[in-house]
Design a protein around this motif. Structure first.
Motif, PDB file in Angstrom:
ATOM      1  N   GLU A 146      20.655  27.150  23.546  1.00 55.32           N
ATOM      2  CA  GLU A 146      22.020  26.711  23.828  1.00 55.32           C
ATOM      3  C   GLU A 146      22.085  25.981  25.162  1.00 55.32           C
ATOM      4  N   GLN A 147      21.419  26.526  26.169  1.00 54.05           N
ATOM      5  CA  GLN A 147      21.405  25.894  27.485  1.00 54.05           C
ATOM      6  C   GLN A 147      20.737  24.522  27.428  1.00 54.05           C
ATOM      7  N   ALA A 148      19.687  24.419  26.614  1.00 53.19           N
ATOM      8  CA  ALA A 148      18.933  23.163  26.509  1.00 53.19           C
ATOM      9  C   ALA A 148      19.547  22.197  25.490  1.00 53.19           C
ATOM     10  N   MET A 149      20.608  22.646  24.821  1.00 49.96           N
ATOM     11  CA  MET A 149      21.245  21.854  23.766  1.00 49.96           C
ATOM     12  C   MET A 149      20.238  21.482  22.680  1.00 49.96           C
ATOM     13  N   LEU A 150      19.479  22.484  22.252  1.00 52.72           N
ATOM     14  CA  LEU A 150      18.486  22.335  21.195  1.00 52.72           C
ATOM     15  C   LEU A 150      18.752  23.373  20.106  1.00 52.72           C
ATOM     16  N   GLU A 151      18.085  23.213  18.984  1.00 56.17           N
ATOM     17  CA  GLU A 151      18.117  24.239  17.950  1.00 56.17           C
ATOM     18  C   GLU A 151      17.089  25.313  18.334  1.00 56.17           C
ATOM     19  N   THR A 156       9.710  26.778  21.657  1.00 54.63           N
ATOM     20  CA  THR A 156       8.442  27.453  21.377  1.00 54.63           C
ATOM     21  C   THR A 156       8.036  28.345  22.555  1.00 54.63           C
ATOM     22  N   ASP A 157       7.152  29.300  22.273  1.00 52.11           N
ATOM     23  CA  ASP A 157       6.723  30.243  23.313  1.00 52.11           C
ATOM     24  C   ASP A 157       6.036  29.563  24.495  1.00 52.11           C
ATOM     25  N   ASP A 158       5.362  28.446  24.241  1.00 56.99           N
ATOM     26  CA  ASP A 158       4.641  27.790  25.335  1.00 56.99           C
ATOM     27  C   ASP A 158       5.473  26.725  26.051  1.00 56.99           C
ATOM     28  N   ALA A 159       6.709  26.529  25.628  1.00 54.76           N
ATOM     29  CA  ALA A 159       7.572  25.529  26.271  1.00 54.76           C
ATOM     30  C   ALA A 159       8.045  26.018  27.635  1.00 54.76           C
ATOM     31  N   THR A 160       7.946  25.151  28.618  1.00 57.43           N
ATOM     32  CA  THR A 160       8.463  25.469  29.946  1.00 57.43           C
ATOM     33  C   THR A 160       9.933  25.063  29.999  1.00 57.43           C
ATOM     34  N   PRO A 161      10.677  25.590  30.970  1.00 54.41           N
ATOM     35  CA  PRO A 161      12.065  25.127  31.115  1.00 54.41           C
ATOM     36  C   PRO A 161      12.143  23.606  31.252  1.00 54.41           C
ATOM     37  N   GLU A 162      11.203  23.021  31.977  1.00 49.82           N
ATOM     38  CA  GLU A 162      11.185  21.568  32.145  1.00 49.82           C
ATOM     39  C   GLU A 162      10.969  20.860  30.810  1.00 49.82           C
ATOM     40  N   LEU A 222      11.923  21.798  28.033  1.00 50.68           N
ATOM     41  CA  LEU A 222      13.158  21.923  27.255  1.00 50.68           C
ATOM     42  C   LEU A 222      14.317  21.145  27.873  1.00 50.68           C
ATOM     43  N   GLY A 223      14.060  20.522  29.011  1.00 55.79           N
ATOM     44  CA  GLY A 223      15.102  19.739  29.666  1.00 55.79           C
ATOM     45  C   GLY A 223      16.066  20.570  30.487  1.00 55.79           C
ATOM     46  N   ILE A 224      15.633  21.769  30.882  1.00 53.19           N
ATOM     47  CA  ILE A 224      16.484  22.644  31.671  1.00 53.19           C
ATOM     48  C   ILE A 224      16.185  22.425  33.147  1.00 53.19           C
ATOM     49  N   ASP A 225      17.191  21.995  33.896  1.00 57.65           N
ATOM     50  CA  ASP A 225      17.012  21.781  35.334  1.00 57.65           C
ATOM     51  C   ASP A 225      17.250  23.092  36.082  1.00 57.65           C
TER      52      ASP A 225
END
Length: 88
Positions: free
Chosen positions: A15-20, A25-31, A33-36
């Protein structure tokens, strides 16, 4: 219980990243995902509220905190640990 915690965390971060949620994924970093930094703070507040836990203020410094926000897998593991400690 763990799958439920994981899905709730994934939903909050998505929700924060405006994604489904299935895009997180488990290996995704906040960056990844586009999360500042502000989005990360908001995500942490949302996780604290959702699970009634307190995330250490220095979570962005994994070497100084047991709460690691490096990627989704480490965030999920850290929240699960805090939830378990609260239940004990």
């Amino acid at each position: 219980m763990t799958d439920t915690i994981k899905s709730r965390i994934t939903a909050i971060i998505a929700e924060q990243a405006m994604l489904e949620p299935d895009q997180v994924t488990d290996d995704a970093t906040p960056e990844d995902l586009g999360i500042d930094s502000l989005g990360l703070v908001e995500s942490i507040f949302a996780l604290e509220e959702e699970f009634d836990i307190t995330i250490p203020f220095n979570a962005n410094e994994p070497e100084k905190s047991e709460f690691d926000i490096t990627n989704m897998g480490t965030i999920i593991a850290a929240v699960e640990r805090l939830v378990a400690q609260k239940a004990a």
